[in-house]
Design a protein around this motif. Structure first.
Motif, PDB file in Angstrom:
ATOM      1  N   LEU A 191       0.828  -1.205   0.000  1.00 61.40           N
ATOM      2  CA  LEU A 191       0.000   0.000   0.000  1.00 61.40           C
ATOM      3  C   LEU A 191       0.863   1.257   0.000  1.00 61.40           C
ATOM      4  CD1 LEU A 191      -3.207   0.689   1.961  1.00 61.40           C
ATOM      5  CD2 LEU A 191      -1.269   2.206   2.334  1.00 61.40           C
ATOM      6  N   ASN A 192       1.889   1.290   0.832  1.00 58.62           N
ATOM      7  CA  ASN A 192       2.751   2.463   0.896  1.00 58.62           C
ATOM      8  C   ASN A 192       3.533   2.664  -0.395  1.00 58.62           C
ATOM      9  OD1 ASN A 192       3.017   3.955   3.745  1.00 58.62           O
ATOM     10  ND2 ASN A 192       2.419   1.828   4.097  1.00 58.62           N
ATOM     11  N   SER A 193       3.901   1.575  -1.052  1.00 61.09           N
ATOM     12  CA  SER A 193       4.560   1.685  -2.346  1.00 61.09           C
ATOM     13  C   SER A 193       3.607   2.251  -3.394  1.00 61.09           C
ATOM     14  CB  SER A 193       5.073   0.312  -2.784  1.00 61.09           C
ATOM     15  OG  SER A 193       5.651   0.373  -4.069  1.00 61.09           O
ATOM     16  N   MET A 194       2.370   1.783  -3.404  1.00 64.03           N
ATOM     17  CA  MET A 194       1.374   2.288  -4.354  1.00 64.03           C
ATOM     18  C   MET A 194       1.138   3.781  -4.165  1.00 64.03           C
ATOM     19  SD  MET A 194      -1.515  -0.677  -4.255  1.00 64.03           S
ATOM     20  CE  MET A 194      -1.195  -2.340  -4.849  1.00 64.03           C
ATOM     21  N   LEU A 195       1.060   4.212  -2.918  1.00 67.48           N
ATOM     22  CA  LEU A 195       0.808   5.621  -2.644  1.00 67.48           C
ATOM     23  C   LEU A 195       1.935   6.502  -3.177  1.00 67.48           C
ATOM     24  CD1 LEU A 195      -0.524   5.400   1.018  1.00 67.48           C
ATOM     25  CD2 LEU A 195      -1.866   5.847  -1.042  1.00 67.48           C
ATOM     26  N   ARG A 196       3.155   6.050  -3.038  1.00 65.15           N
ATOM     27  CA  ARG A 196       4.298   6.863  -3.444  1.00 65.15           C
ATOM     28  C   ARG A 196       4.578   6.784  -4.941  1.00 65.15           C
ATOM     29  NH1 ARG A 196       4.907   5.712   1.839  1.00 65.15           N
ATOM     30  NH2 ARG A 196       6.106   7.180   3.137  1.00 65.15           N
ATOM     31  N   ARG A 197       4.190   5.687  -5.579  1.00 68.81           N
ATOM     32  CA  ARG A 197       4.466   5.507  -7.011  1.00 68.81           C
ATOM     33  C   ARG A 197       3.192   5.098  -7.746  1.00 68.81           C
ATOM     34  NH1 ARG A 197       9.108   1.369  -7.709  1.00 68.81           N
ATOM     35  NH2 ARG A 197       7.767   0.130  -6.346  1.00 68.81           N
ATOM     36  N   PRO A 198       2.185   5.947  -7.720  1.00 69.24           N
ATOM     37  CA  PRO A 198       0.898   5.550  -8.312  1.00 69.24           C
ATOM     38  C   PRO A 198       0.987   5.234  -9.799  1.00 69.24           C
ATOM     39  CG  PRO A 198       0.930   7.905  -7.807  1.00 69.24           C
ATOM     40  CD  PRO A 198       2.131   7.311  -7.156  1.00 69.24           C
ATOM     41  N   GLY A 199       1.916   5.869 -10.509  1.00 63.65           N
ATOM     42  CA  GLY A 199       2.039   5.619 -11.938  1.00 63.65           C
ATOM     43  C   GLY A 199       2.535   4.229 -12.277  1.00 63.65           C
ATOM     44  N   MET A 200       3.091   3.527 -11.310  1.00 65.92           N
ATOM     45  CA  MET A 200       3.623   2.186 -11.547  1.00 65.92           C
ATOM     46  C   MET A 200       2.542   1.111 -11.471  1.00 65.92           C
ATOM     47  SD  MET A 200       6.930   2.533 -12.006  1.00 65.92           S
ATOM     48  CE  MET A 200       7.619   0.917 -11.641  1.00 65.92           C
ATOM     49  N   TYR A 201       1.330   1.490 -11.068  1.00 67.30           N
ATOM     50  CA  TYR A 201       0.302   0.488 -10.800  1.00 67.30           C
ATOM     51  C   TYR A 201      -0.920   0.625 -11.702  1.00 67.30           C
ATOM     52  CZ  TYR A 201       3.064  -0.715  -6.731  1.00 67.30           C
ATOM     53  OH  TYR A 201       4.094  -1.121  -5.911  1.00 67.30           O
ATOM     54  N   GLY A 202      -0.765   1.272 -12.855  1.00 70.03           N
ATOM     55  CA  GLY A 202      -1.893   1.398 -13.769  1.00 70.03           C
ATOM     56  C   GLY A 202      -2.988   2.241 -13.148  1.00 70.03           C
ATOM     57  N   ASP A 203      -4.167   1.663 -13.010  1.00 69.10           N
ATOM     58  CA  ASP A 203      -5.271   2.340 -12.330  1.00 69.10           C
ATOM     59  C   ASP A 203      -5.034   2.207 -10.834  1.00 69.10           C
ATOM     60  OD1 ASP A 203      -7.627   3.198 -11.172  1.00 69.10           O
ATOM     61  OD2 ASP A 203      -8.909   2.265 -12.682  1.00 69.10           O
ATOM     62  N   VAL A 204      -4.399   3.226 -10.250  1.00 66.21           N
ATOM     63  CA  VAL A 204      -3.986   3.111  -8.853  1.00 66.21           C
ATOM     64  C   VAL A 204      -5.184   2.967  -7.927  1.00 66.21           C
ATOM     65  CG1 VAL A 204      -3.918   5.604  -8.392  1.00 66.21           C
ATOM     66  CG2 VAL A 204      -2.447   4.060  -7.085  1.00 66.21           C
ATOM     67  N   GLU A 205      -6.313   3.557  -8.301  1.00 70.14           N
ATOM     68  CA  GLU A 205      -7.473   3.459  -7.417  1.00 70.14           C
ATOM     69  C   GLU A 205      -8.000   2.028  -7.358  1.00 70.14           C
ATOM     70  OE1 GLU A 205     -11.128   6.087  -5.885  1.00 70.14           O
ATOM     71  OE2 GLU A 205     -10.468   6.462  -7.930  1.00 70.14           O
ATOM     72  N   LEU A 213      -0.342   3.993   7.156  1.00 69.23           N
ATOM     73  CA  LEU A 213       0.569   4.897   6.455  1.00 69.23           C
ATOM     74  C   LEU A 213       1.908   4.976   7.178  1.00 69.23           C
ATOM     75  CD1 LEU A 213       0.827   6.928   4.076  1.00 69.23           C
ATOM     76  CD2 LEU A 213       0.164   8.715   5.711  1.00 69.23           C
ATOM     77  N   LYS A 214       2.990   4.938   6.394  1.00 69.21           N
ATOM     78  CA  LYS A 214       4.339   5.079   6.940  1.00 69.21           C
ATOM     79  C   LYS A 214       4.943   6.380   6.410  1.00 69.21           C
ATOM     80  CE  LYS A 214       5.231   0.099   7.290  1.00 69.21           C
ATOM     81  NZ  LYS A 214       6.131  -1.018   6.875  1.00 69.21           N
ATOM     82  N   PRO A 215       4.695   7.496   7.090  1.00 69.49           N
ATOM     83  CA  PRO A 215       5.215   8.776   6.600  1.00 69.49           C
ATOM     84  C   PRO A 215       6.727   8.861   6.743  1.00 69.49           C
ATOM     85  CG  PRO A 215       4.139   9.061   8.725  1.00 69.49           C
ATOM     86  CD  PRO A 215       3.905   7.638   8.324  1.00 69.49           C
ATOM     87  N   ASP A 216       7.340   9.612   5.849  1.00 69.62           N
ATOM     88  CA  ASP A 216       8.781   9.837   5.913  1.00 69.62           C
ATOM     89  C   ASP A 216       9.133  10.921   6.924  1.00 69.62           C
ATOM     90  OD1 ASP A 216       9.324   7.991   3.782  1.00 69.62           O
ATOM     91  OD2 ASP A 216       8.565   9.503   2.390  1.00 69.62           O
ATOM     92  N   ARG A 217       8.163  11.744   7.225  1.00 70.80           N
ATOM     93  CA  ARG A 217       8.377  12.829   8.185  1.00 70.80           C
ATOM     94  C   ARG A 217       7.054  13.117   8.876  1.00 70.80           C
ATOM     95  NH1 ARG A 217       8.443  19.134   6.722  1.00 70.80           N
ATOM     96  NH2 ARG A 217       8.947  19.999   8.767  1.00 70.80           N
ATOM     97  N   VAL A 218       7.093  13.321  10.171  1.00 71.17           N
ATOM     98  CA  VAL A 218       5.892  13.659  10.938  1.00 71.17           C
ATOM     99  C   VAL A 218       6.128  15.009  11.609  1.00 71.17           C
ATOM    100  CG1 VAL A 218       4.369  12.991  12.827  1.00 71.17           C
ATOM    101  CG2 VAL A 218       5.322  11.233  11.320  1.00 71.17           C
ATOM    102  N   LEU A 219       5.277  15.975  11.308  1.00 69.95           N
ATOM    103  CA  LEU A 219       5.419  17.299  11.901  1.00 69.95           C
ATOM    104  C   LEU A 219       4.985  17.262  13.362  1.00 69.95           C
ATOM    105  CD1 LEU A 219       5.214  17.828   8.766  1.00 69.95           C
ATOM    106  CD2 LEU A 219       4.248  20.058   9.361  1.00 69.95           C
ATOM    107  N   ASP A 220       5.725  17.962  14.222  1.00 71.15           N
ATOM    108  CA  ASP A 220       5.262  18.071  15.598  1.00 71.15           C
ATOM    109  C   ASP A 220       4.076  19.032  15.642  1.00 71.15           C
ATOM    110  OD1 ASP A 220       6.254  20.739  15.679  1.00 71.15           O
ATOM    111  OD2 ASP A 220       8.166  20.082  16.517  1.00 71.15           O
ATOM    112  N   ALA A 221       3.423  19.099  16.780  1.00 71.04           N
ATOM    113  CA  ALA A 221       2.185  19.874  16.890  1.00 71.04           C
ATOM    114  C   ALA A 221       2.404  21.342  16.546  1.00 71.04           C
ATOM    115  CB  ALA A 221       1.610  19.733  18.297  1.00 71.04           C
ATOM    116  N   GLU A 222       3.540  21.892  16.963  1.00 69.59           N
ATOM    117  CA  GLU A 222       3.809  23.309  16.707  1.00 69.59           C
ATOM    118  C   GLU A 222       4.007  23.578  15.218  1.00 69.59           C
ATOM    119  OE1 GLU A 222       7.004  26.806  18.059  1.00 69.59           O
ATOM    120  OE2 GLU A 222       7.125  24.786  18.905  1.00 69.59           O
ATOM    121  N   ALA A 223       4.799  22.731  14.556  1.00 69.38           N
ATOM    122  CA  ALA A 223       5.047  22.921  13.125  1.00 69.38           C
ATOM    123  C   ALA A 223       3.769  22.733  12.319  1.00 69.38           C
ATOM    124  CB  ALA A 223       6.126  21.954  12.653  1.00 69.38           C
TER     125      ALA A 223
END
Length: 225
Positions: free
Chosen positions: A21-35, A103-113
């Motif tokens: 799932l995380n790969s599909m989200l980041r590279r939707p063009g690689m999976y044809g009809d991503v939806e 979801l496995k985010p690459d970065r998570v903003l803290d509450a202030e940011a």
């Protein structure tokens, strides 16, 4: 001769599907009809977790907000943004995946940011920007939906530690305007920011369009702001 097959354990299957799932989200063009691909993985994950009803509940919620159509989420983007909607669609599914703990985010903003981003983004998004402007102002995204090639569109998503808080999505486009001859590579070296999307209200109201985004909305669409 019968070949014995040892099936993966449920936890291993879930880990594999979450990674897919995380790969599909980041590279939707690689999976044809991503939806369509997302529907399969989401259904399998919810079956494994014994929560199949969650998917129907989510579709009803999207429908109430105007974010679902007979063709899925991508149909809801048809009157709002031009071109290929794969990376935009992926950002909506990422919000759902975030709430499910997938979801496995690459970065998570803290509450202030995150609060600073939410406070600034509506006004900031009413001016014309490009990809580099987004990352200069707000740092690298939590998830990049689409590749790193600047000649293609993409969506940049920003999330905070609290999964109940909505993702802030920056929808970028680099393509050929209607009525003009297709050219490759595009004349623009950076994709244009067309809209910022954030909020839990109606789907259309969650968009803030840049001037470039308003000019490029599909014909026949209502143009707020």
């Amino acid at each position: 001769m019968t070949c014995e097959t040892v099936l993966a354990a449920p936890d291993e299957m879930r880990t594999h599907l979450v990674d897919q799932l995380n790969s599909m989200l980041r590279r939707p063009g690689m999976y044809g009809d991503v939806e369509a691909s997302m529907w399969i993985v989401v259904n399998h994950l919810l079956f494994l977790e014994r929560r199949p009803e969650v998917w129907e509940e989510q579709k009803r919620a999207w429908s109430r907000q105007g974010g679902w159509s007979p063709t899925g989420v991508k149909g809801a983007f048809g009157s709002l943004l031009p071109g290929d909607h794969g990376h935009s669609v992926a950002s909506v599914y990422a919000e759902f995946a975030r709430r499910q703990g997938w979801l496995k985010p690459d970065r998570v903003l803290d509450a202030e940011a995150y609060a600073a981003l939410r406070d600034a983004v509506r006004q900031w998004g009413r001016s014309d920007r490009v990809w580099a402007d987004v990352t200069t102002a707000f740092g690298p995204p939590s998830v990049l939906f689409g590749g790193t090639n600047p000649f293609y569109g993409k969506t940049l998503g920003y999330v905070t530690e609290d999964p109940a808080q909505p993702m802030v999505s920056f929808h970028l486009w680099n393509g050929t305007d209607p009525g003009t001859e297709a050219d490759w590579p595009p004349a623009r070296t950076q994709p244009l920011l067309l809209a910022v999307r954030c909020g839990d209200g109606t789907f259309a109201d969650s968009f803030t369009f840049t001037p470039q985004g308003r000019r490029r909305r599909p014909k026949g669409a209502e143009h707020p702001e």
